[in-house]
Design a protein around this motif. Structure first.
Motif: not given
Length: 490
Positions: A483-489
């Motif tokens: 989830w964090l990767e999807s938000k920051l990518s």
């Protein structure tokens, strides 16, 4: 009284009684509504309480049976519409990695014979675990590199690098925080003196965490330990060990090796297949000669994954998890046991020859994995092999275990078992062990009988706690990282 007046009087009385009746009815219905509201509120509260208690009870059940009590949730969690879950390319490694984590958790020995001792040999299983990690992390990037799909390779490798920290560190931070709280609640005090008693503890005395005077002092100490735990740059043996769970010394090693592995994957992605194997082989010799056995195991996993892709070991396996009536079976990648079935030779002859060879290799690898943890020099059957260990190799007992793991590689609960076996052993395992030895005694065969008796109880306890931790912490940690990767990518 005139009839007209009498009629008016009666009408007034009727109207007055009607007014009183409406007032009375309003009062009665108000009371009924109030009572009904209280009953409804109580019923709703009871229903929600029962639902919460039921879900807690279902959550505490082992995952392999708890889906029977929550079929809707299981159906929603499936990746396919017909209820069959799609397996990842490395799904078949879960069982072996889980066994490696489980055997790594054993704290006492029963037998010392080769092969048999693998049932409790922790250091050997660390080696197997590292090879599997190298394999699992390398397989997808290598697939994309061989297809020359640069964009997908970059996206996949970037995702692995970003999520690796959260995958490795978030669960142990939570588990050790639990240990700190258990310490303050006194859960560790009942076995503090027991584990120091040489009547019972005949091998390594495992470190028992220190209980401080207050919760704030305990949490402050835990915070300092976690800061040291995140420090991956020390090359000393067991440098990443934390007082709150000494078994976690492998986590900084695994993180460091993962980062180096990703760097090597990126650096060799555009090389020809044969050239990449040569380069990785040279790097393997380099890290071995510099006494970095853990990095050698990761590179061994990468090499095995590359060789599997070269011989199409993961192709041609149809999913067996689909139910009848599925319109299009989902392909799944199973353990490649039947890849050598091309009719170059008669099928039975080719299969027999290949199976016999790999069986002998596996047996030899298991023998090497059985190298005694105290060293091979004074052990029959190992003295000669002990003389072949290079002088520059520091942890000499580990040398043949490393070689054996490279030859023989074969986790959902694996990581959770690794994280949970320490706290469960200290809080519940030692009291069970003390109870078991109270029944069997500690003299002669009674000691081993007590170990077996305690294991019958302790093993399910560890698996049960690991299963809960896996669902409560491990899986959410993986989801959080994604989830964090999807938000920051981008």
């Amino acid at each position: 009284m005139p009839p007209i007046e009498e009629e008016k009087r009666r009408a007034f009385l009727v109207e007055d009684r009607g007014s009183d009746s409406e007032s009375d009815n309003s009062s009665i219905w108000g009371d009924v509504e109030a009572r009904f509201g209280r009953i409804q509120w109580a019923a709703t509260t009871k229903a929600y309480s029962n639902l919460v208690l039921r879900r807690i009870a279902v959550f505490l059940l082992p995952s392999f049976i708890h889906h029977r009590f929550s079929p809707a949730r299981e159906r929603r969690s499936d990746n396919t519409s017909n209820g069959a879950k799609t397996l990842s390319p490395t799904a078949y490694l879960d069982g072996m990695r889980g066994l490696a984590a489980f055997f790594f958790s054993k704290y006492t020995s029963l037998w010392r014979l080769p092969f048999v001792r693998l049932l409790y040999s922790g250091p050997s299983m660390v080696c197997v675990f590292f090879v599997i990690s190298g394999y699992a992390l390398s397989l997808r990037p290598l697939q994309l590199a061989r297809k020359r799909n640069s964009e997908a390779f970059a996206r996949t490798t970037s995702s692995l690098v970003f999520r690796r920290f959260f995958r490795l560190y978030l669960p142990p931070v939570i588990s050790t925080l639990g240990v700190a709280l258990l310490l303050r609640w006194g859960a560790y005090e009942g076995t503090r003196e027991f584990i120091k008693d040489r009547t019972f503890t005949k091998n390594v005395i495992e470190h028992h965490p220190v209980r401080l005077d207050s919760l704030s002092a305990q949490l402050t100490h835990w915070g300092h330990e976690m800061w040291a735990f995140l420090h991956i740059w020390s090359w000393a043996n067991h440098a990443g060990s934390t007082q709150y769970d000494v078994h976690l010394w492998t986590i900084p090693l695994e993180f460091r090796c993962s980062m180096v592995l990703f760097l090597i994957l990126i650096g060799t992605a555009r090389l020809r297949d044969n050239v990449r194997l040569v380069v990785v082989g040279l790097l393997s010799w380099f890290v071995l000669r510099n006494d970095r056995w853990e990095m050698l195991l990761f590179l061994a996993g990468m090499t095995i994954a590359d060789l599997d892709l070269r011989r199409n070991a993961h192709n041609g396996h149809e999913g067996r998890g689909n139910t009848a009536g599925s319109s299009s079976p989902q392909p799944t990648l199973q353990l490649p046991l039947d890849e050598k079935t091309k009719p170059i030779l008669p099928a039975s002859q080719e299969r027999s020859t290949s199976d016999s060879f790999w069986t002998l290799v596996s047996i030899f690898a298991l023998y090497l994995l059985s190298c005694p943890d105290a060293g091979p020099w004074d052990v029959p059957g190992w003295r000669y092999l002990g003389t072949l260990i290079p002088t520059w190799f520091t942890e000499k007992y580990r040398f043949w275990q490393v070689v054996g793991a490279c030859l023989f590689y074969l986790g959902h609960l694996s990581y959770a078992v690794y994280l949970m076996h320490g706290p469960v052993t200290h809080v519940l395992g030692y009291p069970v062990q003390r109870w078991a030895w109270g029944i069997t005694g500690v003299e002669g065969s009674g000691f081993k009988s007590g170990v077996v008796l305690a294991a019958i109880i302790n093993i399910p306890l560890v698996v049960w706690a690991a299963d809960i931790f896996w669902r409560a912490v491990d899986i959410p940690s993986v989801r959080f990282a994604k989830w964090l990767e999807s938000k920051l990518s981008v």
